[in-house]
Design an enzyme around this catalytic site. Sequence first.
Site, PDB file in Angstrom:
ATOM      1  N   SER A  88      40.379  45.724  39.956  1.00 36.83           N
ATOM      2  CA  SER A  88      40.851  45.989  39.554  1.00 36.83           C
ATOM      3  C   SER A  88      40.871  45.058  37.726  1.00 36.83           C
ATOM      4  O   SER A  88      39.417  44.663  37.896  1.00 36.83           O
ATOM      5  CB  SER A  88      42.626  44.230  39.187  1.00 36.83           C
ATOM      6  N   ASP A  89      41.023  45.868  36.812  1.00 37.48           N
ATOM      7  CA  ASP A  89      40.113  45.954  35.495  1.00 37.48           C
ATOM      8  C   ASP A  89      40.795  44.217  34.833  1.00 37.48           C
ATOM      9  O   ASP A  89      41.513  44.062  35.607  1.00 37.48           O
ATOM     10  CB  ASP A  89      40.703  46.290  34.846  1.00 37.48           C
ATOM     11  N   CYS A  90      39.906  43.330  34.019  1.00 35.30           N
ATOM     12  CA  CYS A  90      40.269  42.118  34.327  1.00 35.30           C
ATOM     13  C   CYS A  90      41.895  41.808  33.506  1.00 35.30           C
ATOM     14  O   CYS A  90      41.959  41.811  32.276  1.00 35.30           O
ATOM     15  CB  CYS A  90      39.989  41.458  33.166  1.00 35.30           C
TER      16      CYS A  90
END
Length: 778
Positions: A298-300
């Site tokens: 995932s993106d953060c």
Amino acid sequence: MNLHRWIVIALTILLFLGTFLSIIDSAQPPFSCDKLNSQLDSFSFCKTTLPIPARARDLVSRLTIDEKITQLVNTAPAIPRLGIPAYQWWSEALHGVAYAGPGITFNGNIRAATSFPQVILTAASFDVHLWYRIGQVIGKEARAVYNEGQATGMTFWAPNINIFRDPRWGRGQETPGEDPMVTGKYAVSYVRGVQGDSFQGGMLKHGELQASACCKHFTAYDLDNWKGITRFGFDARVTEQDLADTFQPPFRSCIQDGQASGIMCAYNRVNGVPPCANHNLLTQTARKQWGFHGYITSDCDAVSIIYEQHKYAGTPEDAVADVLKAGMDVNCGYYLLNYTKSAFLQKKVSESDIDRALQNLFSVRMRLGLFNGDPKKLLYGSIGPDQVCTKEHQELALEAARNGIVLLKNSAKLLPLSKKITSLAVIGPNANNAFVMLGNYQGPPCISVAVYKALQDYVPNAVYHEGCNAVNCTSAAIDDAVNAAKGADYVVLVMGLDQGEETEQLDRESLTLPGQQESLITAVANAANKPVILVLLCGGPVDVSFAKDNPKIGSILWAGYPGQAGGIALSEILFGDHNPGGRLPLTWYPKEFVNIPMTDMRMRPDPSSGYPGRTYRFYNGKKVFEFGYGLSYSTYSYNFVKVAQSTLYLNQLSATAQVTATSSNAARYLAVSEMSRDSCEKAKFSTVVGVENSGDLAGKHPVLLFVRQAKATNGNPIKQLIGFQRVSLDAGAKAEIEFTLSPCEHLSGANEDGLMVMEEGSRYLVVGDKEYPINVVI
């Protein structure tokens, strides 16, 4: 960076402090399966003779459910009983090994890394071999940092291959531009270079990785924070047609051709569904249709916002279940660490979902050689500090800056300047600032030379004036700048943007130069003794029509954010030691384009509403500078030497595919999916383009080959880039360049249902001002 990211970094620092200190003290990279530890002999995951999938399954089978859950986040702690060290999945290397992620430190023997131009400028070279060589250097320097014990991860979250759809996007600087084919080829070249593959691909021995590249942000992500609308809540409404021929092709190329070992799913929703929770996107498309073998991150904090902002999930446990069942493997953040156990106990997540993710994660770590014993004794073990910031690497950074910088205007051949001039004024807030040239996601550069300092090598007594209080130019010392200009024979103005104007989480609302920059430029140009030179440092385009049309501004150059060697490259171009050859990888729109909502994702124009479309492929409005535009100190001309085929018969391309039409008035077409790979291969034909440099200087010149529809209908592009090559030509020299065209790829387009089809009708191959007709008939 949002609050959640700061929390993640803080937790990371606390969890890894002890690990980092021990690493720095010992200069020993973390690894598993030490051959000197006899207790590990019985573990199948340490047996390098076994296939990696079998080793990964064995390792995962030995973990408790609580141990498994700790490994589902980017900050994965050690498992001492199995000899598994801590691992950090988040490192960055967009245009050089960076310190943006917590996986790398520069406080040991290695304190800098080669800083290449920001990607948008590198793309302007239209040179796939250059892109590959940059990837090679980044991968090698990344491995050196790891071998020196200054890294707890070798997974780098680059490249950014989202399409630069809107000129206001603050992260457009990170991308290769607006064209899907250019972006895809950049992705393939960069990934192969970083991961240790050959330029042609297919040469990774047993899948072993020098470093791991990750294509992001999957998919249709190109808005950060515009007028209060943020990436964390935005729902990108995208047509199947636009997904098929604009947003998805770079990711398909990155996976199928580049063989990337990582993908990052994006923050935004796409047609209502967060990408990290989209099973069709991650599993059906990426893994099953495109054959992806790697890990998906995932993106953060992208998992947390599925519940907290998108309201897509009813509970945190539902969000965890959504992403694991969709096919995501690791969460940058803390949500999976906090809520997977409760989701498991509530039977929303099965242990097999967790095991699948972990097998993907440990397989990548094994491909990096981190479970094969002491990495210093393995394939990439000899790469050390002496292979970071080498002369060759720094020369490549200089070459990339030289070849990317674009000459936009050169009235009366003002440039190149004579090396005999003795009086030069250098003015502007970007003129004496080396840091601004790095762009975002930067690392500590090997060298740091501002434009003004580099110009002093040619004119030692050059004078400098900042002109503005800062790049935002809320106040300008116009009178003082004018006086400096009057006292010099020549003037170079170094203006543009910086990370305070465009960056992650900061989209622009204007396409003009900030503050009083335009007033300053105009006043200096009017007062100067000769026409002035304007240098623009910026990632996104700016409307500089005022300068384009002003005869007192003789030359304009776009230098993007040119990296550690940008100042040197600019000075070499200004004084003729290098002949500029860069070409714009994106359209420069007029300032009125800001009236178009950034949230409108449509690529195609809508005549009924006056919507003009986006990018050179579809935009039908006024332009400041076109995609592919770029001048040189030489003049290049073209001709079509040979085109092997000028007529294609649809009914001969496949014995089984059916030529159809949607209605009696619609163009007949053949679906590419119904054609065999063999049929598409046989349909390829050669086109040879002649190029001549009729100027007085040698130069490197990108040759761009387009296809243009005789009549663009059914949402077809106005024109489409189908090939590009960079050629080096001496003054007066000629060359012939061969392009291999594939009708299945280059003469097809997406219909409204997202199906790639080849329509009957007339087209033209276009290079420069030359055209060659191609007819597709039944």
